[in-house]
Design a protein around this motif. Structure first.
Motif, mmCIF file in Angstrom:
data_model
loop_
_atom_site.group_PDB
_atom_site.id
_atom_site.type_symbol
_atom_site.label_atom_id
_atom_site.label_comp_id
_atom_site.label_asym_id
_atom_site.label_seq_id
_atom_site.Cartn_x
_atom_site.Cartn_y
_atom_site.Cartn_z
ATOM 1 N N THR A 53 73.680 -30.572 29.183
ATOM 2 C CA THR A 53 74.382 -31.754 28.705
ATOM 3 C C THR A 53 74.386 -32.866 29.736
ATOM 4 O OG1 THR A 53 75.865 -30.309 27.452
ATOM 5 C CG2 THR A 53 76.577 -32.574 27.761
ATOM 6 N N LEU A 54 74.121 -34.081 29.266
ATOM 7 C CA LEU A 54 74.273 -35.300 30.055
ATOM 8 C C LEU A 54 75.487 -36.013 29.476
ATOM 9 C CD1 LEU A 54 73.271 -37.552 32.004
ATOM 10 C CD2 LEU A 54 71.831 -38.356 30.124
ATOM 11 N N ASN A 55 76.540 -36.142 30.266
ATOM 12 C CA ASN A 55 77.750 -36.835 29.821
ATOM 13 C C ASN A 55 77.659 -38.294 30.237
ATOM 14 O OD1 ASN A 55 79.211 -34.551 28.762
ATOM 15 N ND2 ASN A 55 79.419 -33.886 30.868
ATOM 16 N N GLU A 59 75.916 -43.137 24.867
ATOM 17 C CA GLU A 59 74.646 -42.412 24.779
ATOM 18 C C GLU A 59 73.477 -43.293 24.354
ATOM 19 O OE1 GLU A 59 76.748 -41.556 20.845
ATOM 20 O OE2 GLU A 59 77.363 -41.585 22.922
ATOM 21 N N ASP A 60 73.748 -44.477 23.800
ATOM 22 C CA ASP A 60 72.671 -45.409 23.429
ATOM 23 C C ASP A 60 71.975 -46.000 24.658
ATOM 24 O OD1 ASP A 60 73.065 -45.029 20.712
ATOM 25 O OD2 ASP A 60 74.531 -46.662 20.587
ATOM 26 N N LYS A 61 72.566 -45.843 25.814
ATOM 27 C CA LYS A 61 71.976 -46.373 27.046
ATOM 28 C C LYS A 61 70.966 -45.422 27.680
ATOM 29 C CE LYS A 61 75.947 -49.265 27.909
ATOM 30 N NZ LYS A 61 76.990 -49.692 28.815
ATOM 31 N N VAL A 62 70.764 -44.256 27.070
ATOM 32 C CA VAL A 62 69.826 -43.272 27.607
ATOM 33 C C VAL A 62 68.423 -43.563 27.076
ATOM 34 C CG1 VAL A 62 69.227 -40.820 27.716
ATOM 35 C CG2 VAL A 62 71.632 -41.531 27.781
ATOM 36 N N GLU A 81 75.564 -37.277 20.741
ATOM 37 C CA GLU A 81 76.841 -37.076 20.053
ATOM 38 C C GLU A 81 78.007 -37.471 20.951
ATOM 39 O OE1 GLU A 81 79.200 -33.076 19.231
ATOM 40 O OE2 GLU A 81 77.357 -33.213 18.052
ATOM 41 N N ASP A 82 78.773 -38.442 20.557
ATOM 42 C CA ASP A 82 80.048 -38.810 21.192
ATOM 43 C C ASP A 82 80.047 -38.786 22.715
ATOM 44 O OD1 ASP A 82 81.167 -39.122 18.664
ATOM 45 O OD2 ASP A 82 81.703 -37.005 18.542
ATOM 46 N N GLY A 83 79.185 -39.553 23.348
ATOM 47 C CA GLY A 83 79.172 -39.632 24.799
ATOM 48 C C GLY A 83 78.457 -38.487 25.483
ATOM 49 N N MET A 84 77.717 -37.694 24.719
ATOM 50 C CA MET A 84 76.950 -36.596 25.288
ATOM 51 C C MET A 84 75.537 -36.626 24.723
ATOM 52 S SD MET A 84 79.547 -33.341 25.281
ATOM 53 C CE MET A 84 79.985 -33.476 23.562
ATOM 54 N N VAL A 85 74.596 -36.352 25.590
ATOM 55 C CA VAL A 85 73.208 -36.157 25.184
ATOM 56 C C VAL A 85 72.890 -34.736 25.630
ATOM 57 C CG1 VAL A 85 70.851 -37.025 25.399
ATOM 58 C CG2 VAL A 85 72.772 -38.608 25.633
ATOM 59 N N TYR A 86 72.396 -33.896 24.711
ATOM 60 C CA TYR A 86 72.282 -32.496 25.082
ATOM 61 C C TYR A 86 71.109 -31.787 24.407
ATOM 62 C CZ TYR A 86 74.543 -31.534 20.594
ATOM 63 O OH TYR A 86 74.848 -31.463 19.261
ATOM 64 N N PHE A 87 70.760 -30.673 25.008
ATOM 65 C CA PHE A 87 69.808 -29.715 24.449
ATOM 66 C C PHE A 87 70.585 -28.433 24.201
ATOM 67 C CE2 PHE A 87 67.128 -32.495 26.952
ATOM 68 C CZ PHE A 87 66.033 -32.692 26.131
ATOM 69 N N LYS A 88 70.359 -27.817 23.058
ATOM 70 C CA LYS A 88 70.996 -26.548 22.732
ATOM 71 C C LYS A 88 69.882 -25.567 22.401
ATOM 72 C CE LYS A 88 74.705 -24.742 19.859
ATOM 73 N NZ LYS A 88 75.648 -25.070 18.788
#
Length: 109
Positions: A53-55, A59-62, A81-88
């Motif tokens: 996770t990248l907090n 998240e649009d700035k990534v 999702e809501d301030g997080m960019v992640y891989f699951k």
């Protein structure tokens, strides 16, 4: 505050799902940094779940967030999702050193 959100989510999973959850790596970067990368070690010989996770406040700035497993396989399609960019990831995952890299758009500072 975003790091605390991650801790709360981990605690909820532990309590409600009776699931073993462990944080294996955390790094905080300076606000001025647009590009960053790092490594972490993941060891598991059985089926497991891994969430990277990248907090971030927006998240649009990534521009991109990528991870590479120990076998050299790149994962580039993260979820937002809501301030997080992640891989699951789930299943039998390769053990060893995983790497990640991310870049933010330059107008974010």
């Amino acid at each position: 505050p975003r790091v605390h959100l991650q801790e709360i989510m981990m605690d909820i999973l532990r309590r409600t799902e009776n699931t073993f959850v462990e944080k294996i790596h955390e790094t905080v970067y300076e606000k001025e940094e647009l590009t960053f990368s790092g490594k972490f070690t993941f060891q598991c010989e059985e089926s497991s779940h891994l969430r990277v996770t990248l907090n971030i406040a927006d998240e649009d700035k990534v521009e991109y967030f990528e991870i590479e497993d120990p076998n050299g396989e790149m994962k580039i399609f993260s979820k937002f999702e809501d301030g997080m960019v992640y891989f699951k990831l789930s299943g039998i995952l390769p053990s060893g050193i995983w790497t990640y890299k991310a870049k933010l758009y330059s107008d974010t500072i």
